[in-house]
Design an enzyme around this catalytic site. Structure first.
Site, mmCIF file in Angstrom:
data_model
loop_
_atom_site.group_PDB
_atom_site.id
_atom_site.type_symbol
_atom_site.label_atom_id
_atom_site.label_comp_id
_atom_site.label_asym_id
_atom_site.label_seq_id
_atom_site.Cartn_x
_atom_site.Cartn_y
_atom_site.Cartn_z
ATOM 1 N N ALA A 110 0.745 -1.126 0.112
ATOM 2 C CA ALA A 110 -0.056 0.050 -0.075
ATOM 3 C C ALA A 110 0.876 1.078 -0.017
ATOM 4 O O ALA A 110 2.186 1.138 0.207
ATOM 5 C CB ALA A 110 -1.035 0.065 1.289
ATOM 6 N N PHE A 111 0.342 2.379 -0.384
ATOM 7 C CA PHE A 111 0.988 3.625 -0.614
ATOM 8 C C PHE A 111 1.754 4.095 0.679
ATOM 9 O O PHE A 111 2.825 4.730 0.926
ATOM 10 C CB PHE A 111 0.345 4.614 -1.072
ATOM 11 N N LYS A 112 1.401 3.678 1.882
ATOM 12 C CA LYS A 112 1.909 4.013 3.192
ATOM 13 C C LYS A 112 3.414 3.694 3.217
ATOM 14 O O LYS A 112 4.100 4.141 3.887
ATOM 15 C CB LYS A 112 1.070 3.458 4.240
ATOM 16 N N ASP A 113 3.662 2.669 2.509
ATOM 17 C CA ASP A 113 5.175 2.313 2.554
ATOM 18 C C ASP A 113 5.967 3.270 2.008
ATOM 19 O O ASP A 113 7.313 3.493 2.649
ATOM 20 C CB ASP A 113 5.523 1.215 1.702
ATOM 21 N N LEU A 116 6.500 5.540 5.243
ATOM 22 C CA LEU A 116 7.178 4.843 6.515
ATOM 23 C C LEU A 116 8.335 4.308 6.411
ATOM 24 O O LEU A 116 8.991 4.103 7.348
ATOM 25 C CB LEU A 116 5.923 3.910 6.980
#
Ligand SMILES: *Cc1c(COP(=O)(O)O)cnc(C)c1O
Length: 465
Positions: A110-113, A116
């Site tokens: 997911a784009f949160k990588d 983060l």
């Protein structure tokens, strides 16, 4: 670079301090005092850079003198080396002038990588230099927890505690978190729902005295400025690939807490020609209702097929409101106080500024599923439900067919198979190679009662030395 609070009463901080802080003392969110602004010529000179090279150019002025250039370059390269596509954020064409940017090639799909992976490394770097250790605490109903855990798995100076509601997250999502077996990773399965988890995190930030005095408590949800910063990069990257900055582009962004799309707004303020932003929401549509009527009003939470956008209030929207209201902290403090009890509007002039740039659209589950089926029929490309919300909103709200429209694709479809199955005769995509054995891996997590004292004493007793 200095950072100021949206409510005007907290001290200004530098980058290192802002990264180690969650909310400002006055309850506001930190934003840069001034943004770097680039001419078209300067932006054009970045065409052809690799993703990490471009990321360095964008991120460096925000980090400023907190980290020397060569170290920052190394941290950024390291952050994106595990993405499973050499372009890091590849573009896929759906139709003439219609594109999706795949932001799900990172370790947790997911784009949160994007944010983060970088945040974990930046934190560990400054902590090493300060000879300090911190505790990260967060609640998750899915994507944030796994991305934060992956981002911190090799961090020596961070203990991370992620609370998830016991037996209420999907198997893929739980296993992505609980199969990371490093000693500094702590998964707590709380016998309660997501709101109980979130409340215990909030209470812990409200009174940190349960922790030893030498351990700061750090937030990694999208109120952390460094997350927004990392996300500015891919807006430039997409535009440069499609003829920018000499040709304007438009973006449609599947939105929950308004973090991702706010990064796009900043890219535009930094000089990137963007003609239109589309706020794409599911039926948790507080932002769509605001954009339609200039009225910010809360409704009950609904559970949808795009769960990572199931929110009642968008925390980062405060950062946009701050700009719309001429950066007047008192106005924002008043606005945020009043929405606790009533519906709130902004001035006509401020609202007109928002409408000049943003459109919005709300997509329910039925139409989400139809959109997955429709795009598959047209292109044999499989969208995840969040991205489908974005593509549908893009098609409904486009102002100019000559302008390339880019929908941010925020998750891999294998992460949300339920919605894809509902779309009919579509082969559900398999989990990528690196996760194919996910269901055979050993899991580790602690089941705890929904009781703040149990959670906190477990935390204190399990801190690494
Ligand atoms: C977090 C998330 C979103 C929403 O992002 P915001 O920054 O909160 O607007 C959308 N899609 C997916 C898959 C997510 O994980």
């Amino acid at each position: 670079m200095r950072y100021i609070s949206t409510r005007g009463k907290a001290p200004a901080l530098n980058f290192e301090e802002v990264m180690l802080t969650g909310l400002a003392e006055d309850g506001g969110l930190y934003v840069p005092e001034n943004l770097p602004v680039y001419s078209k010529e300067q932006i054009a000179a970045w065409a052809g850079l690799s993703y990490p090279e471009l990321a360095y150019e964008i991120v460096q002025p925000f980090v400023d003198d907190a980290i020397p250039a060569s170290d920052l370059k190394e941290i950024i390269h390291d952050s994106y080396k595990d993405f499973r596509h050499s372009a890091v954020a590849p573009l896929v064409q759906l139709d003439r002038n219609e594109w999706v940017m795949e932001l799900f090639r990172g370790p947790t799909l997911a784009f949160k990588d994007f944010a983060l992976q970088l945040l974990g490394r930046l934190l560990d770097y400054v902590l090493e230099r300060r000879h300090e250790k911190v505790v990260i605490m967060g609640a998750t109903s899915g994507d944030t927890g796994s991305a934060a855990i992956e981002g911190c798995r090799r961090c020596k100076n961070i203990d991370i505690y992620i609370l998830h509601p016991h037996q209420r997250v999907s198997d893929v999502q739980r296993k992505q978190m609980t199969t990371v077996l490093a000693d500094n990773i702590h998964n707590l399965a709380v016998q309660g729902n997501f709101d109980d988890c979130q409340q215990m995190v909030k209470d812990s930030f409200g009174d940190k005295s349960f922790l030893p005095s030498d351990r700061k408590l750090v937030a990694v949800n999208s109120i952390n400025w460094a997350r927004i910063m990392a996300q500015i990069v891919y807006y430039f990257y997409a535009a440069l690939a499609l003829g920018g900055p000499h040709r304007p582009v438009a973006f449609s962004v599947p939105t929950g807490n308004f973090g991702d799309i706010f990064a796009g707004y900043l890219a535009r303020k930094m000089g990137l020609p963007v003609e239109q932003f589309i706020i794409a929401t599911n039926t948790n549509d507080i932002l769509h209702r605001f954009m339609s009527q200039n009225r910010y009003s809360m409704h009950e939470l609904e559970h949808t097929l795009s769960p990572s956008m199931d929110i009642m209030m968008s925390s980062n929207f405060e950062r946009l409101l701050f700009d719309l209201c001429d950066r007047d902290g008192a106005v924002i403090a008043d606005f945020m106080e009043r929405i606790k009890t009533e519906d709130v509007s902004i001035s006509d002039q401020a609202f007109a500024k928002a409408r000049a740039l943003f459109d919005s659209y709300s997509v329910d589950d039925t139409v989400t599923v139809q959109t997955i089926a429709q795009i598959y029929k047209e292109t044999e490309y499989v969208l995840d439900p969040h991205s489908a919300v974005g593509v549908k909103a893009a098609r409904e709200c486009r102002r100019n067919m000559q302008t390339p429209m880019i929908t941010l694709s925020t998750a891999h479809p294998a992460k949300f198979p339920e919605a894809v199955l509902k779309a009919g005769d579509i082969q559900t995509p398999a989990l990528p190679h690196h996760m194919a054995d996910l269901f055979e891996r050993e899991e580790r997590y602690q089941v705890l009662p929904k009781e703040l004292s149990s959670i906190q004493s477990y935390m204190v007793n399990s801190l690494s030395a």
